[in-house]
Design a protein around this motif. Structure first.
Motif, short mmCIF file in Angstrom:
data_model
loop_
_atom_site.label_atom_id
_atom_site.label_comp_id
_atom_site.label_asym_id
_atom_site.label_seq_id
_atom_site.Cartn_x
_atom_site.Cartn_y
_atom_site.Cartn_z
N MET A 117 14.05 -9.49 7.34
CA MET A 117 15.18 -8.59 7.60
C MET A 117 16.12 -8.53 6.39
SD MET A 117 14.17 -7.30 10.30
CE MET A 117 15.47 -6.10 10.39
N GLY A 118 16.26 -9.65 5.69
CA GLY A 118 17.07 -9.67 4.47
C GLY A 118 16.47 -8.79 3.39
N ILE A 119 15.15 -8.86 3.26
CA ILE A 119 14.46 -8.02 2.26
C ILE A 119 14.60 -6.55 2.64
CG2 ILE A 119 12.23 -7.46 1.24
CD1 ILE A 119 11.48 -10.45 1.55
N VAL A 120 14.38 -6.24 3.90
CA VAL A 120 14.51 -4.84 4.36
C VAL A 120 15.94 -4.35 4.13
CG1 VAL A 120 14.45 -3.33 6.38
CG2 VAL A 120 12.59 -4.95 5.98
N ARG A 121 16.92 -5.22 4.36
CA ARG A 121 18.31 -4.85 4.11
C ARG A 121 18.52 -4.48 2.63
NH1 ARG A 121 20.05 -8.19 7.72
NH2 ARG A 121 19.95 -10.02 6.40
N LEU A 122 17.88 -5.26 1.73
CA LEU A 122 17.97 -4.94 0.29
C LEU A 122 17.37 -3.56 0.00
CD1 LEU A 122 17.03 -8.37 -1.36
CD2 LEU A 122 19.30 -7.30 -1.24
N GLN A 181 5.41 2.17 -2.72
CA GLN A 181 5.51 2.85 -1.43
C GLN A 181 6.55 2.18 -0.53
OE1 GLN A 181 1.96 3.96 0.66
NE2 GLN A 181 0.95 4.67 -1.20
N ALA A 182 6.69 0.87 -0.63
CA ALA A 182 7.74 0.19 0.14
C ALA A 182 9.10 0.72 -0.29
CB ALA A 182 7.65 -1.32 -0.06
N TRP A 183 9.30 0.86 -1.59
CA TRP A 183 10.57 1.38 -2.12
C TRP A 183 10.79 2.82 -1.63
CZ3 TRP A 183 14.76 -0.61 -4.21
CH2 TRP A 183 15.67 0.24 -4.82
N SER A 184 9.72 3.59 -1.58
CA SER A 184 9.83 5.00 -1.17
C SER A 184 9.99 5.17 0.34
CB SER A 184 8.58 5.77 -1.60
OG SER A 184 8.44 5.72 -2.99
N ARG A 185 9.42 4.28 1.13
CA ARG A 185 9.40 4.46 2.59
C ARG A 185 10.52 3.72 3.32
NH1 ARG A 185 3.07 3.73 4.24
NH2 ARG A 185 2.23 5.41 2.98
N ILE A 186 11.09 2.71 2.65
CA ILE A 186 12.17 1.95 3.28
C ILE A 186 13.45 2.26 2.52
CG2 ILE A 186 13.02 -0.32 3.94
CD1 ILE A 186 10.16 -1.37 3.66
N PRO A 187 14.43 2.93 3.02
CA PRO A 187 14.41 3.72 4.23
C PRO A 187 13.56 4.98 4.07
CG PRO A 187 16.52 3.97 3.08
CD PRO A 187 15.68 3.01 2.29
N PRO A 188 13.24 5.68 5.10
CA PRO A 188 13.80 5.68 6.45
C PRO A 188 13.16 4.66 7.38
CG PRO A 188 12.27 7.49 6.25
CD PRO A 188 12.34 6.82 4.90
N GLN A 189 11.96 4.15 7.04
CA GLN A 189 11.34 3.17 7.93
C GLN A 189 12.10 1.85 7.85
OE1 GLN A 189 7.12 2.84 7.27
NE2 GLN A 189 6.82 5.05 7.30
N ARG A 190 12.03 1.09 8.93
CA ARG A 190 12.67 -0.23 8.97
C ARG A 190 11.71 -1.19 9.67
NH1 ARG A 190 18.10 -2.19 8.60
NH2 ARG A 190 18.97 -0.09 8.57
N PRO A 191 10.70 -1.69 8.93
CA PRO A 191 9.74 -2.60 9.56
C PRO A 191 10.41 -3.92 9.95
CG PRO A 191 9.31 -2.42 7.20
CD PRO A 191 10.39 -1.44 7.52
N GLU A 192 10.13 -4.37 11.17
CA GLU A 192 10.68 -5.64 11.63
C GLU A 192 9.93 -6.81 11.01
OE1 GLU A 192 11.21 -6.02 15.83
OE2 GLU A 192 11.84 -3.93 16.01
#
Length: 194
Positions: free
Chosen positions: A4-9, A53-64
């Motif tokens: 979640m910390g990584i996704v927040r970044l 792709q992670a940089w491009s897709r997060i956001p809008p995606q928010r993988p748990e």
């Protein structure tokens, strides 16, 4: 750092998200790509593309859970690259696992078969959900992530022949389930050489 910390970044558009992701999951992603491609350079290219792709897709995606999300992204990239290279007759990395399943799951050729393929995917998902945790993990790791049978056998501490028999029984179980779902496929579960 937790997922979640990584996704927040990523959501904050902080470039350290990529470094944190690579630090935590880089070797996992490389392992997924290597098991499909058997070429270090191509596998590293897949990992780099997955990070992009992670940089491009997060956001809008928010993988748990970032690990399975990245595994799916890397696998899809690696399969696409494998198909491209396979057309050029350069690779043979996925052929063993795919040949074990080919009699169970036919290839989609037209729209009707694409719809049937989606229904088949849902049926297989139901079948997987009904399996015990260990069998489900083994099946997915073997046929989704293409982990070699010998490697899986070493991980769970059984001889490869014993695991091959177990995988055969799982394929037979899948065949039986699909037949009950009114999706009969001839010769499903035929044990191939390992």
């Amino acid at each position: 750092m937790d997922d979640m910390g990584i996704v927040r970044l990523f959501w904050q558009r902080d470039e350290s998200a990529i470094a944190e992701t690579e630090c935590k999951y880089g070797s996992f992603c490389l392992g997924v790509a290597m098991s499909l491609l058997s070429d270090g350079e191509d596998a590293r290219e897949c990992v780099n593309e997955a990070l992009y792709q992670a940089w491009s897709r997060i956001p809008p995606q928010r993988p748990e859970k970032l690990r399975p999300w990245l595994g799916r992204v890397v696998r899809n990239i690696a399969v696409s690259l494998w198909r491209k290279n396979h057309r050029q007759k350069r690779y043979n990395g996925l052929e063993q696992a795919l040949s074990e399943l080919e009699d169970c799951v036919p290839a989609a050729v037209d729209l009707q078969q694409d719809v049937e393929g989606a229904e088949l995917g849902e049926a297989i998902s139901r079948w997987l959900a009904a399996l015990g945790k260990e069998d489900r993990i083994l099946f997915v790791r073997r046929y989704w992530y293409d982990i070699p049978l010998g490697e899986l056998a070493n991980e769970i501490g059984v001889p490869p022949k014993k695991l091959a028999q177990r995988m055969y029984r799982l394929r037979q179980n899948l065949k039986s389930f699909l037949e009950k779902e009114d999706r009969p496929y001839e010769n499903c579960g035929q044990l191939r050489s390992v």
